[in-house]
Scaffold this motif. Structure first.
Motif, PDB file in Angstrom:
ATOM      1  N   LEU A 279       1.291  -1.439   0.229  1.00 25.07           N
ATOM      2  CA  LEU A 279      -0.155   0.449   0.265  1.00 25.07           C
ATOM      3  C   LEU A 279       0.842   1.496  -0.237  1.00 25.07           C
ATOM      4  O   LEU A 279       0.445   2.551  -0.358  1.00 25.07           O
ATOM      5  N   PRO A 280       1.723   1.719   1.172  1.00 24.67           N
ATOM      6  CA  PRO A 280       2.897   2.342   0.781  1.00 24.67           C
ATOM      7  C   PRO A 280       2.990   2.759  -0.215  1.00 24.67           C
ATOM      8  O   PRO A 280       3.448   3.473  -1.136  1.00 24.67           O
ATOM      9  N   VAL A 281       3.647   1.973  -1.495  1.00 22.67           N
ATOM     10  CA  VAL A 281       4.373   2.358  -2.417  1.00 22.67           C
ATOM     11  C   VAL A 281       3.499   2.867  -3.757  1.00 22.67           C
ATOM     12  O   VAL A 281       3.895   2.721  -4.438  1.00 22.67           O
ATOM     13  N   SER A 282       2.348   2.023  -3.657  1.00 21.70           N
ATOM     14  CA  SER A 282       0.740   1.974  -4.691  1.00 21.70           C
ATOM     15  C   SER A 282       0.479   3.304  -3.680  1.00 21.70           C
ATOM     16  O   SER A 282       0.411   4.352  -5.412  1.00 21.70           O
ATOM     17  N   MET A 283       0.789   4.180  -2.518  1.00 22.42           N
ATOM     18  CA  MET A 283      -0.087   5.332  -2.486  1.00 22.42           C
ATOM     19  C   MET A 283       1.388   6.245  -3.315  1.00 22.42           C
ATOM     20  O   MET A 283       1.093   7.459  -3.489  1.00 22.42           O
ATOM     21  N   LYS A 284       2.335   5.635  -3.040  1.00 27.89           N
ATOM     22  CA  LYS A 284       3.608   6.631  -4.145  1.00 27.89           C
ATOM     23  C   LYS A 284       3.306   6.572  -5.357  1.00 27.89           C
ATOM     24  O   LYS A 284       3.606   7.885  -5.959  1.00 27.89           O
ATOM     25  N   CYS A 285       2.892   5.934  -5.951  1.00 25.79           N
ATOM     26  CA  CYS A 285       2.855   5.345  -7.410  1.00 25.79           C
ATOM     27  C   CYS A 285       1.463   6.619  -7.721  1.00 25.79           C
ATOM     28  O   CYS A 285       1.406   7.560  -9.216  1.00 25.79           O
ATOM     29  N   ALA A 286       0.610   6.239  -7.231  1.00 26.06           N
ATOM     30  CA  ALA A 286      -0.730   6.907  -7.580  1.00 26.06           C
ATOM     31  C   ALA A 286      -0.235   8.563  -7.915  1.00 26.06           C
ATOM     32  O   ALA A 286      -0.540   8.898  -7.965  1.00 26.06           O
ATOM     33  N   ASN A 287       0.317   9.378  -6.170  1.00 27.15           N
ATOM     34  CA  ASN A 287       0.562   9.964  -6.362  1.00 27.15           C
ATOM     35  C   ASN A 287       1.759  10.840  -7.367  1.00 27.15           C
ATOM     36  O   ASN A 287       1.217  11.998  -7.593  1.00 27.15           O
ATOM     37  N   GLU A 288       2.865  10.265  -7.377  1.00 20.89           N
ATOM     38  CA  GLU A 288       3.922  10.802  -8.050  1.00 20.89           C
ATOM     39  C   GLU A 288       4.026  10.262  -9.237  1.00 20.89           C
ATOM     40  O   GLU A 288       4.823  11.074  -9.976  1.00 20.89           O
ATOM     41  N   SER A 289       4.063   9.701  -9.519  1.00 14.02           N
ATOM     42  CA  SER A 289       3.689   8.689 -11.000  1.00 14.02           C
ATOM     43  C   SER A 289       2.555   9.503 -11.967  1.00 14.02           C
ATOM     44  O   SER A 289       2.956   9.092 -13.405  1.00 14.02           O
ATOM     45  N   SER A 297      -6.697   8.882  -3.819  1.00  7.78           N
ATOM     46  CA  SER A 297      -5.599   8.015  -3.835  1.00  7.78           C
ATOM     47  C   SER A 297      -6.094   7.388  -1.989  1.00  7.78           C
ATOM     48  O   SER A 297      -5.774   6.030  -1.736  1.00  7.78           O
ATOM     49  N   SER A 298      -6.042   8.135  -1.107  1.00 10.35           N
ATOM     50  CA  SER A 298      -6.617   8.326   0.200  1.00 10.35           C
ATOM     51  C   SER A 298      -7.390   7.319   0.466  1.00 10.35           C
ATOM     52  O   SER A 298      -7.558   6.557   1.556  1.00 10.35           O
ATOM     53  N   PHE A 299      -7.768   7.281  -0.337  1.00 13.42           N
ATOM     54  CA  PHE A 299      -9.500   6.581   0.336  1.00 13.42           C
ATOM     55  C   PHE A 299      -9.588   5.410  -0.851  1.00 13.42           C
ATOM     56  O   PHE A 299     -10.103   4.509   0.048  1.00 13.42           O
ATOM     57  N   VAL A 300      -9.487   5.480  -1.757  1.00 15.06           N
ATOM     58  CA  VAL A 300      -9.445   4.872  -2.835  1.00 15.06           C
ATOM     59  C   VAL A 300      -8.824   3.362  -2.521  1.00 15.06           C
ATOM     60  O   VAL A 300      -9.486   2.455  -2.299  1.00 15.06           O
ATOM     61  N   LEU A 301      -7.367   3.515  -2.420  1.00 14.50           N
ATOM     62  CA  LEU A 301      -6.519   2.277  -1.888  1.00 14.50           C
ATOM     63  C   LEU A 301      -6.551   1.720  -0.910  1.00 14.50           C
ATOM     64  O   LEU A 301      -6.762   0.292  -1.380  1.00 14.50           O
ATOM     65  N   PRO A 302      -6.593   2.750  -0.252  1.00 10.68           N
ATOM     66  CA  PRO A 302      -7.110   1.670   1.516  1.00 10.68           C
ATOM     67  C   PRO A 302      -8.199   0.978   0.873  1.00 10.68           C
ATOM     68  O   PRO A 302      -7.934   0.273   1.861  1.00 10.68           O
ATOM     69  N   LEU A 303      -9.359   1.307   0.163  1.00 12.78           N
ATOM     70  CA  LEU A 303     -11.027   0.506   0.521  1.00 12.78           C
ATOM     71  C   LEU A 303     -10.279  -0.260  -0.352  1.00 12.78           C
ATOM     72  O   LEU A 303     -10.508  -1.631  -0.642  1.00 12.78           O
ATOM     73  N   GLY A 304      -9.452  -0.545  -1.513  1.00 15.12           N
ATOM     74  CA  GLY A 304      -9.153  -1.564  -2.240  1.00 15.12           C
ATOM     75  C   GLY A 304      -8.271  -2.960  -1.984  1.00 15.12           C
ATOM     76  O   GLY A 304      -8.586  -4.058  -1.800  1.00 15.12           O
TER      77      GLY A 304
END
Length: 434
Positions: A279-289, A297-304
């Motif tokens: 999850l931390p890496v996914s958040m970084k990719c979603a925001n920065e890449s 991203s802070s809502f949809v990714l943890p929900l996923g």
């Protein structure tokens, strides 16, 4: 002398306990196969060890699914905008999960991984089932007595009641919080109990694999290899084919840019086999890449991470067909629909549970009346399959985040389409501003 032996045994046991569980299960499978080949039909004496393990997994199914589903549903309450985003996420995740398991069933039908194994289920397991009508199947989904459904293990009825109760607890707001906290506590206890039960897996797998190898010899190796090929093929088609299609047609985005931006998350997912750990890496990719706004991203990714199980659902489609084919049991189209419904609805609350794949597989096999001995056969290669299905789960989380962000006008398309150097500069600018 006895003290030295005791000390040596203590060190050996300590070393064994420090080995990762997936490796213990693999060792148990290999030793079980070797023991079965050596003992032949006499290895049947070890089958009760495996049966005991299967019974402990069956013990978990109803309370684990019931509590975790309620927790999964009640975790989605938020503000009006988050409610809308949550609804979109919920529909997206359940829709793609149902497609994933349908794809798994299709690949299983195409490759026939269990064909020719000719295993014999326990008495009663192979009994002919009366095929209910479509209308009767739909009627039976809703329980007339939820307590009776829980007691008798009617999984689909338990799932429907749990989802309905979870929605009701969300709708009554603060008044539902005491019950939500109780179910959260019970869910945590079930997760811990699942962890405890999974520690028995190497020994249960050893017992059942010894029996299977003793009865069927080396004929089982080729089907296991075919299962691995089928799962990996299905995962590849779902990620590269289906997700690319969604990004192109729904979000009008270049799929190549997406995969370029999330490759580090997919690498972590494959090596760790953990959606939550990625999850931390996914958040970084979603925001920065990818240029997804952090509010999304802070809502949809943890929900996923909680409810998206595309990879696990696909794996269940393949492995359920493998078990049916291995035991020579013909599934009806009603069984196929039941498998899709069960795995899709159960996916809401199973992510993050140690041994979730095997527990969900047991649930699916139970729902359509397939022999649970198949779980032990799959358990030995579960880690290899887990790596592929985690990549699908994480990919699905990131695809959903990207598409939903685009629909909410919270995706920086310039950032998404930027090359690596430009993307890094934009990310640094955003971090500085925040």
């Amino acid at each position: 002398m006895s003290q030295q032996s005791s000390s040596w045994l203590g060190k050996a046991w300590s070393s064994w306990c420090s080995v990762p569980l997936w490796l213990q299960i693999l060792v148990g499978m290999l030793l079980g196969m070797l023991t079965g080949i050596i003992l032949g039909e006499q290895a049947v004496v070890l089958k009760p060890v495996g049966t005991l393990f299967v019974n402990t997994i069956k013990m978990l199914i109803v309370p684990l699914v019931f509590c975790s589903l309620i927790v999964g549903v009640t975790s989605m309450q938020d503000t009006a905008k988050m409610g809308r985003i949550g609804f979109k996420s919920f529909v997206f995740y359940l829709g793609t999960t149902s497609i994933a398991i349908a794809l798994g069933l299709g690949v299983g039908e195409l490759l026939q991984p269990g064909a020719g194994l000719n295993m014999t289920p326990d008495a009663g397991a192979a009994a002919a089932k009366e095929v209910p009508s479509v209308m009767q199947t739909l009627i039976n989904i809703v329980p007339t007595n939820p307590v009776a459904a829980l007691a008798s293990g009617q999984i689909l009825q338990v799932i429907v009641f749990a989802v309905a109760l979870g929605i009701a607890l969300v709708l009554i707001g603060e008044r539902g919080q005491p019950a939500v906290k109780m179910f959260e506590s019970l869910a945590e206890a079930m997760y811990k109990l699942t962890d405890m039960v999974m520690k028995l897996a190497p020994y249960g797998v050893f017992g059942l694999m010894a029996w299977v190898a003793g009865a069927y010899g080396m004929d089982m190796l080729a089907p296991l290899i075919k299962v691995i090929i089928a799962v990996y093929l299905g995962c590849f088609l779902h990620v590269v084919g289906f997700y690319s299609l969604l990004l192109s047609l729904v979000a009008k985005l270049n799929p190549l840019q997406f995969f370029k931006g999330v490759r580090s998350a997919l690498a972590v997912a494959y090596t760790t086999s953990s959606s939550a750990g990625t999850l931390p890496v996914s958040m970084k990719c979603a925001n920065e890449s990818l240029g997804v706004n952090k509010k999304i991203s802070s809502f949809v990714l943890p929900l996923g991470t909680t409810i998206n199980m595309d990879g696990t659902a696909l794996y269940q489609g393949v492995t359920a067909l493998f078990v049916a084919q291995a035991f020579g049991i013909d599934l009806t189209w009603v069984d196929y629909v039941t498998i899709i419904l069960t795995a899709t609805l159960a996916s809401i609350g199973t992510a993050g549970v140690p041994g979730a794949g095997l527990v969900m597989l047991t649930l699916v096999l139970t729902t359509v009346g397939l022999p649970l001995e198949g779980v032990a056969i799959i358990a030995g290669i579960d880690r290899i399959l887990d790596m592929a299905r985690t990549v699908v789960n994480v990919s699905g989380d990131l695809v959903a985040t990207t598409i939903i962000a685009k629909s909410e006008d919270e995706l920086n398309v310039e950032h998404y389409n930027a090359d690596e150097e430009q993307s890094q500069l934009l990310a640094e600018k955003l971090n500085a501003e925040s």
